[in-house]
Each structure stands twice: as structure tokens, then as C-alpha cells.
Design an enzyme around this catalytic site. Sequence first.
Site, PDB file in Angstrom:
ATOM      1  N   GLU B  53      53.005  34.393 -40.139  1.00 53.86           N
ATOM      2  CA  GLU B  53      53.358  34.759 -41.152  1.00 53.86           C
ATOM      3  C   GLU B  53      53.517  34.084 -42.177  1.00 53.86           C
ATOM      4  OE1 GLU B  53      54.548  35.755 -38.004  1.00 53.86           O
ATOM      5  OE2 GLU B  53      54.109  37.350 -37.741  1.00 53.86           O
ATOM      6  N   PHE B 115      65.368  46.178 -30.061  1.00 52.65           N
ATOM      7  CA  PHE B 115      64.458  44.614 -30.510  1.00 52.65           C
ATOM      8  C   PHE B 115      63.491  44.922 -31.920  1.00 52.65           C
ATOM      9  CE2 PHE B 115      59.852  44.144 -28.801  1.00 52.65           C
ATOM     10  CZ  PHE B 115      60.225  42.694 -28.826  1.00 52.65           C
ATOM     11  N   GLN B 116      63.385  43.614 -31.826  1.00 54.63           N
ATOM     12  CA  GLN B 116      62.602  43.417 -32.927  1.00 54.63           C
ATOM     13  C   GLN B 116      63.381  43.350 -34.130  1.00 54.63           C
ATOM     14  OE1 GLN B 116      58.930  42.846 -32.458  1.00 54.63           O
ATOM     15  NE2 GLN B 116      58.834  40.807 -31.495  1.00 54.63           N
ATOM     16  N   LYS B 165      59.598  52.803 -38.721  1.00 56.30           N
ATOM     17  CA  LYS B 165      58.683  52.739 -38.137  1.00 56.30           C
ATOM     18  C   LYS B 165      58.532  54.140 -37.788  1.00 56.30           C
ATOM     19  CE  LYS B 165      56.521  52.197 -33.715  1.00 56.30           C
ATOM     20  NZ  LYS B 165      55.630  51.240 -32.416  1.00 56.30           N
ATOM     21  N   MET B 477      56.551  10.401 -49.243  1.00 56.76           N
ATOM     22  CA  MET B 477      56.949  10.306 -49.745  1.00 56.76           C
ATOM     23  C   MET B 477      58.382  10.266 -49.569  1.00 56.76           C
ATOM     24  SD  MET B 477      57.649  10.783 -53.430  1.00 56.76           S
ATOM     25  CE  MET B 477      56.386  12.000 -54.183  1.00 56.76           C
TER      26      MET B 477
END
Lengths: 181, 574
Positions: B53, B115-116, B165, B477
Site C-alpha cells: 500500500e 480484527f484489523q 464497512k 548518501m
Amino acid sequence: MPHVLVVYTDDEPGVLTRVASLFRRRSFNIHSLTVGPTERVGLSRMTIVVDSDAPRVRQAVEHLRKLVNVLEVQQLGERPMVVRDLVLVRVATAPEVRSEVLQLAQVFRAAVVDIAEDSLVIECTGSLAKIDALVDSMRPFGILELGRTGAVAMARGTRTPSPSRPAVPLRTGAGPEAMSV
Amino acid sequence: MTQPGTYTGAQLIWESLIREGVDTVFGYPGGAILPTYDAMTEYTIRHVLVRHEQSAAHMADGYARASGRVGVVVATSGPGATNLVTGLATAMLDSTPLVAITGQVGSALLGTDAFQEVDITGITIPVTKHNYLVTRAEDIVPAIREAFAVARSGRPGPVLVDITKDAQQSRATLDWEAAVPQRHLRHLPAPLDPSVLAQALDLIRQAKRPIILAGHGIQLSGARAEVLALAERADIPLALTLLGLGAVPATHPLSLGMMGMHGEAWVNRAIQEADLLLAFGMRFDDRVTGKLKEYAPHAKKIHIDIDASELNKNVPVDVAIVADLGDVLRALLPEVPVADRSSWLGTIREWRGDSAVRDIKNLPDDGHLYAAHVMHDLWRLTKGEAVVVTDVGQHQMWEAQYYKHDGERSLITSGGAGTMGFALPAAIGAKIARPEAEVWVVAGDGGFQMTFAELMTAVQEGVKVNIAVINNGYLGMVRQWQALFYEGRYAATPILSPDFVKLADAFGIHGQRVETRGDVAAAVVQARAAGGTALIEFKVEQEDSVYPMVPAGAALHEMIRRPSALAETGSDPV
Ligand SMILES: Cc1ncc(C[n+]2csc(CCOP(=O)(O)OP(=O)(O)O)c2C)c(N)n1
Ligand SMILES: [Mg+2]
């Protein structure tokens, strides 16, 4: 130096977090922050007292103005203002000092709002300095509990109309007139 | 039980996106966003399935920076949403308009550690312009409409809309007109103040050694023509920030090049000796000012920016104008006196000549391959017309120094955040936004390994980007800083890489390795000709450093110059 800001915001969940987060990120110490409803439904008003130098406060003000939920920010202190704080203080009052405490409360025009056998609860409204003085005068008797609201402030004189900005609470979809300050 | 005139929340998401003109979204599905993915099949919108993501956010960012449109990301709740955070922060710091839509657990479960479930609106407050937690279908359209308005308006930036949801699954009517956004208008700048414009004009009239500091705001405001008109009319040279590269053509006679930490010495010197700075859509970041106390000590300063909080933040200025740059310049231009500043320009040209002999691209081929060579050749071979998307590190600075960007939106790089792993996904997004453009990735061996899984996204989507991996075997760097400031202790900076040619093969793309300067051109030609995405690994000098350099905390004129050994062998400037 303490700076007093008045911030008008949407009355919406999460707004307080957004405002507080902005100060936290710049490691400002918020002296007090009060928030409550206003004369308009959907509009909240905060009084924020912060301790910092002027440039940093100005920065914070500009960042507050970028929050979508903020309608207006006033930096008081540039003009005359009324600042009020409310305190509830529970003072130990053995029988021999009770009348002395009551007299002192009167001097401060404070109200006794609760009486117990060994203590009194005194309520007082006033400037930050007055509340400090009241608290100091009660200290020798023994302060058992103390709560202050934090400052609520308002500029004196005519309300300078803020640049009238449209404000629509997300939920209602009402027109701009509904809430413009 | 479909009711006429009503939509599911999921459908309302797509209806809103399409009405906002979205043609592509970058995303990754999961449980809490599944209703929305299910509804997607009914709509003609391109979905680019990423491999992480974070890359979705970078792709949307690249898409937005390449095109000026709003980039859109879709992710699920919990880890899907938290994976976006780096991408949002990157977009926030570089003012990219993004809208991220995340699924959230059902509203009844909010706050239960379901959950999540992750409090993504809480997490993203500091890295978005605004965010929304939407728990009812009827709030979806107003939230998304406002999100786009906020993302685009003023100083652009990312906005996140977290949708439960059940809000996606329940039904509401679609009333687009009633949801017209208003609140983003609260913070529009006040009208221009003629007395402030007059002050600015006075300073311009009096200036003998003025310089324009050209920033990213020029591209965001679309003010290239106005900036050039002012520069030409008043004969004022332009110094560019990293994100300002491409805002005005690098080959314009008044363009000096990049300023700041790895800017050229003559540019920084011009700033230090200037008597007037005209800062256009830039924010005096510490990478461009060096030590603030000694910054441009002789100069009056005019600062124009759309974001009031940037004015007088790092550098106190004499004239501060909060407004869209284009608007200000259009108001100023007719009044700006035509001037000839050839003596000031001549002085700068002398300083410049002094540096050119130190320039590595002007050195004879000593058999070593330097990244600077690669950048210079890439610029020549693409005629300076590619969109180059760079990662973060030495290669990023060499690209900025040696690829002369003429076109607007032709350099896409993570400036404010310096996010390694940005380049490949952002380039895929850029190519999707501008399919006609030739898009090059310039990445280090370190950063490329952070997100190279997106090669498969490019393949799956049939997207052609050309990739130059500058392999120096180090997190270069950081190694450079260790060499200069930590007595050469290379703690955790040597980095191994896979065989990039085999890696390319595994992804089914064209791959090549180049180890000498003589082979650069042929490889670039072949990569360009390859049908799909192509990767070239350039094995460059391992312990090369980016010069010149203003060490952190030093004043802008206190630069470490290119080593004099190089200078002495220098041939004539090309
Ligand atoms: C995500 C992230 N982690 C760490 C850093 C710190 N950092 C800046 S440049 C750099 C080295 C980059 O190495 P490489 O990609 O090989 O590029 P090079 O400098 O060698 O060209 C690192 C680790 C960063 N900018 N971003
Ligand atoms: Mg490297």
C-alpha cells in the site's frame, strides 16, 4: 508569556484532537483549554492559553487557520479583553477557623456551595489573578481539593466581525448562512 | 432489495470518484473495503493493483505530480491503512493532492480492537490536510466531495476518508448538488493589498543584485509564464529549489540552477551576495538556507506563498504576500520596470566559470563510471525531455545537478520527506497519468530494493518505465556523511544487491548491466527501445561523493567544493 487565543470550530468529533495535536507537535505547553457550545448550533468556541514566545504563537495561529474545522482564530491580548476562570476549592475548616474562611470567601465574593463537618467547598469566578489570590489565601487552612475550569476569554467592546466565512456542518448539508460567524 | 434512487455506500464511493473526474485508482483489497471492491466491477475505472500500500500512495503521488490531477488510493483497514502513512507524509511534505479511501471495521465495532481495527484517522492527523471517519452511507458523498476540494485547494495535500464497512453496505440516496463543499473556502487568502504590492515593487526597483528563488509553488500555481515574464522584464536570475527544477527551463539564460546543500557554488554565492530575494512558492527549508543566521545577510526579502504559515517561519521577510503566486505576478507585472542587470549577471557568470572546470562531466574518461556521467548522458540521450522520477540519496542529487529539466512537471522526487523507495512506484503513477511521456526512474541500489516488487505491478499493468539503478554498493548518501563527519566509520551502509539483470529476467523485463562510460549510450538506447519496462544497472564508482556540499549547520557560502584533484585535471567546459 501567556497568550490567549479564541478559536471557533465546528462542533464535531475529533476537532479537539486536531487542535491539541497542533500544539503538541510544536511542544507547546497548553496552560488551559476550554471548549463549549456557542450561540449557534454546530459552532464551538475554545479559549486556549499557551505559554510561548510571540513568533511561535503566531505560527501556531497560522496553522490553526489551516484546519478545515477552524472558522476563526482571534489572538487576544492585542486588545482589551475579559478573562474569567472558575474555581471550586474544598478547604479544610476546623471549627476554630471556619468563620475566618467564610469571611475571606466574602472578600472574594466567592460562594460557599457545599458544607461538610470539616470542610467547605468555595466557588469563585474571576480573572486568573483573582483566582490565584483566592487560592493563595485559602492555602494556610489546607486545600483538600481544587479544580479550575481554565480561562474563558472575550474581547471587550464591539465584536469585530470576523471575515464571514461559510461553514457547513458535514451532516446537514445546510447553506452557508446557517453557520457563518 | 434494491430501492430505486438509492445506492449502497460502496456504489456512492465510485459514483463520487467518477464525478470528481477520477480515471485511475491505486489500491489493494481486504476485508473492510471488500464491499467497495465488489461494487467496482460495475464501473469503468482503472484499478492498479500494487504490491504494497505504501507504493499505492507513491503511485497516486507520482500520478498527481505528473498531471496536476488528484491522485486516488484505496486500501483496507488496519495494516492496509497504516501502510499508507509514509506515502501520505511524503505527499503532505511536498504538497501533492491525494485522496486516500480506507475501509474501516463496522461502526458497532469501533474502539473495540476488533480484527484489523486501527485508528487511522487518529494516526494520520499530522500527515494529512484533513481526514474523515464516515460511519453512515449518507455521509459518503459529502465527505468525498469535500476531500477533493480540500486536497486541491490552497496549498494542496493529502486527505484520508475512512469508511466503515457498514457504511459501505447500507444504502442512501445520491444528492450530488446538496453536497457542494464549502468549508475549504474558509481559508482562502484575503484579496491582494495594493500597498503591499507597492512595497514589493519598490524593493524590485531599488535592487541592484536581485535573485528569484523559484520553488515548487510555481508549478502548483501554474505560474511559469508569469515568473519568466517577470524575470525577463526585470533581468533577474533564477535559482531553483530541488522541487522547483522544471518550474522554469534549466536552459533558460536566466536560470542559474539548483540552490542549497548540493546546489552549485555560484548559485549559493549569488544568494549570499544578493541585495533582494524574491521567494516564489518556496519555503526556506533548512536544505536550502544552511545556517539561518548567516543566510543572505545583505538581502531584503519578498516572500510570496499561498500558505500563510510559511511566511516569516524560518526567514524573516520584508514583504510577505499570502496569495496564489500567479495572481500576484499578474498584478505586479505591468508595474515592474524593465531593467538591465548585466553587470550583476556578469559577476555570477564569472563565479560559474570558476566552477565549471571542477565539473565531473567535463573530465576526460578515466575508465571509471561516475553517476554524474550517467546523468549527463541520460540527459543528452533523452534530449532533456523525459519525466525523471528519482529516489533519495546521492543519485538524486546527481540527477538534480546533471539532468537539465526544461519541462514543467518533468522531475518528480521526494524532497520534503526524502522517502527512499519512492521512485519506482511514483514513476508507474506518472506514466499512467501521462502515457505519452518517456518516464525514467533513477534510483539507488538501496532505495530500489525497498519497493522493487512494484516491477510486477508495471508488468501486470503493461506500463513501460525505464529504470536506471545507480549501484554503488552503499547507502551512498549516508556513507558520504560517515566519510565526512563520522571519521569514515561505515556503520550499516555497505549494502548487497541481487543480480539486477537476473532480477529483471525474473520479472520478465529487459535488463542490462553497464560498467563503463562507453557503454552507457547503447544501454540507454536499448532500454528505450524495449517494448516494456526496462532496467539498467549502472555499476558506478563506489565511494564517490556529491559535491559541492554545504555541511549541515554551515552557512550557504561555506561549501565543500569538488576535490581540487579533479579540478586540476579539468579540461575545457563543454
Ligand atoms: C525510508 C528511508 N530510510 C532511510 C533514509 C535515510 N537515507 C537517506 S539517503 C540514504 C541512502 C540511499 O542509498 P541508495 O538508495 O543506495 O542511494 P545512493 O545514496 O547510494 O545513491 C539513506 C539510507 C531515507 N531517506 N528514507
Ligand atoms: Mg547506493
